[in-house]
Design a protein around this motif. Sequence first.
Motif, PDB file in Angstrom:
ATOM      1  N   LEU A 197      25.839   9.027  -7.072  1.00  0.00           N
ATOM      2  CA  LEU A 197      25.926  10.147  -7.910  1.00  0.00           C
ATOM      3  C   LEU A 197      26.998  11.114  -7.583  1.00  0.00           C
ATOM      4  N   LYS A 198      27.153  10.966  -6.325  1.00  0.00           N
ATOM      5  CA  LYS A 198      28.410  11.872  -5.860  1.00  0.00           C
ATOM      6  C   LYS A 198      29.472  11.789  -6.440  1.00  0.00           C
ATOM      7  N   ASP A 199      29.872  10.533  -7.101  1.00  0.00           N
ATOM      8  CA  ASP A 199      31.109  10.139  -7.828  1.00  0.00           C
ATOM      9  C   ASP A 199      31.044  10.567  -9.357  1.00  0.00           C
ATOM     10  N   MET A 200      30.065  10.930  -9.756  1.00  0.00           N
ATOM     11  CA  MET A 200      29.540  11.251 -11.353  1.00  0.00           C
ATOM     12  C   MET A 200      29.586  12.562 -11.603  1.00  0.00           C
ATOM     13  N   VAL A 201      29.352  13.571 -10.558  1.00  0.00           N
ATOM     14  CA  VAL A 201      28.964  14.732 -10.945  1.00  0.00           C
ATOM     15  C   VAL A 201      29.890  16.096 -10.418  1.00  0.00           C
ATOM     16  N   LYS A 202      29.967  17.210 -10.938  1.00  0.00           N
ATOM     17  CA  LYS A 202      30.732  18.265 -10.402  1.00  0.00           C
ATOM     18  C   LYS A 202      29.752  19.689 -10.485  1.00  0.00           C
ATOM     19  N   PRO A 203      29.181  19.531  -9.455  1.00  0.00           N
ATOM     20  CA  PRO A 203      28.016  20.765  -9.076  1.00  0.00           C
ATOM     21  C   PRO A 203      28.787  22.351  -9.143  1.00  0.00           C
ATOM     22  N   GLU A 204      29.913  22.313  -8.844  1.00  0.00           N
ATOM     23  CA  GLU A 204      30.541  23.772  -8.783  1.00  0.00           C
ATOM     24  C   GLU A 204      30.334  24.313 -10.108  1.00  0.00           C
ATOM     25  N   GLY A 205      30.150  25.426 -10.371  1.00  0.00           N
ATOM     26  CA  GLY A 205      29.931  26.154 -11.598  1.00  0.00           C
ATOM     27  C   GLY A 205      29.003  25.913 -12.560  1.00  0.00           C
ATOM     28  N   PHE A 206      27.778  25.011 -12.169  1.00  0.00           N
ATOM     29  CA  PHE A 206      27.147  24.356 -13.222  1.00  0.00           C
ATOM     30  C   PHE A 206      26.275  25.186 -13.950  1.00  0.00           C
ATOM     31  N   MET A 207      25.868  26.341 -13.489  1.00  0.00           N
ATOM     32  CA  MET A 207      25.089  27.226 -14.600  1.00  0.00           C
ATOM     33  C   MET A 207      26.054  27.883 -15.583  1.00  0.00           C
ATOM     34  N   GLU A 208      27.117  27.939 -15.126  1.00  0.00           N
ATOM     35  CA  GLU A 208      28.212  28.677 -16.022  1.00  0.00           C
ATOM     36  C   GLU A 208      28.566  27.769 -17.174  1.00  0.00           C
ATOM     37  N   ARG A 209      28.794  26.581 -16.659  1.00  0.00           N
ATOM     38  CA  ARG A 209      29.007  25.453 -17.775  1.00  0.00           C
ATOM     39  C   ARG A 209      27.924  25.235 -18.843  1.00  0.00           C
ATOM     40  N   GLN A 210      26.585  25.150 -17.976  1.00  0.00           N
ATOM     41  CA  GLN A 210      25.488  25.283 -18.767  1.00  0.00           C
ATOM     42  C   GLN A 210      25.502  26.137 -19.984  1.00  0.00           C
TER      43      GLN A 210
END
Length: 353
Positions: free
Chosen positions: A160-173
């Motif tokens: 999963l580490k290669d599929m995701v971008k956790p930084e700024g998650f809630m803002e993007r959501q």
Amino acid sequence: MVYTEDTRPVRQGEELDVNKLERFLRQKLEVPSGDLVIRQFGAGHSNLTYELSVGEEWKAVLRRPPMGPVAPKAHDMEREFKVLQSLHPVFPLAPKPYLYESGNLIGRPFFLMERREGLVFDHAFPEAVEATDQLGRQLSETMVDRLAELHSLDYQQTSLKDMVKPEGFMERQVYGWIKRYEKARTDDVVSGKRLKTWLIDHIPLSNEATIIHYDYKLNNAMFSKEDPSRMVGLFDWEMTTVGDPLADVGAAMSYWIQKDDPELLKTGLGKPPLTAQDGFYTREEFIQRYAEKSGRHVDDIDFYLTFAYFKLAGIVQQIYYRYKNGQTQDPRFAGMHVFVNQLIHHAEETAGL
């Protein structure tokens, strides 16, 4: 053939080509001789899910997108297949995926995964189970504990580490779901302008990131027939990503209807879920047990609940948009605009607007 109580004949207009599938399966998997039988899982309002079986020896589950046009990046079968490949080895409640097909066979991408057997608690207790307040409480505790367990996994140890971008998650959501809601908005739903402004103004600064299911609800789980309080499967991993774990709790609570909720909130997706019956946790009890099990502070949970109701409104509106534009004829979707308006109103109340 003995049919399981969680499947039914395939809905008209949602049939699969049995002959094509049977030839494909025999080429790709070890399938015993006999006729392929296809039945459909009745729950769910989005992706279509089917049981494939040959005699009593072989079963699998097929997942495909809904009929008609779909929103960009939505219903990504390849991504869900890869999520299951990543998760099954470290979180066995996620079913084992078998194969992915890009769409040449049935006109839409699909994947196959293992068929789990057990009890699904949706609107009522199955006949084989004694309905008690104690079981309701045990099921509630299990739901909390398995969610906390999922959030304790180290996603860096999975692909999963290669599929995701956790930084700024809630803002993007927040900005992403505002955009989706506006794009799918029809003239019979409210704009939600005040709510959208409030969400933008209150996005929490959270640096924590865990694996989140993001569609965590009672009828997406399966429980043991021998011990109905023990979870044996967890399904619908389409929305799974890495992000703020409290967003996952909030999303779970948007589906966790309780007894004193407004009637329209209880029935917006059909019959009231089992969680509205005596014995089941309230949302407050669920959140407090989660805080204890996970060690996380839940002081900002009202934001996550508010956003979850808005996100659910967006999901339901996308479904209603397809219905209103003739992209699906499923009669369950005809009145969903009323539920969208109720969800926006409930989100505003949760935010104190």
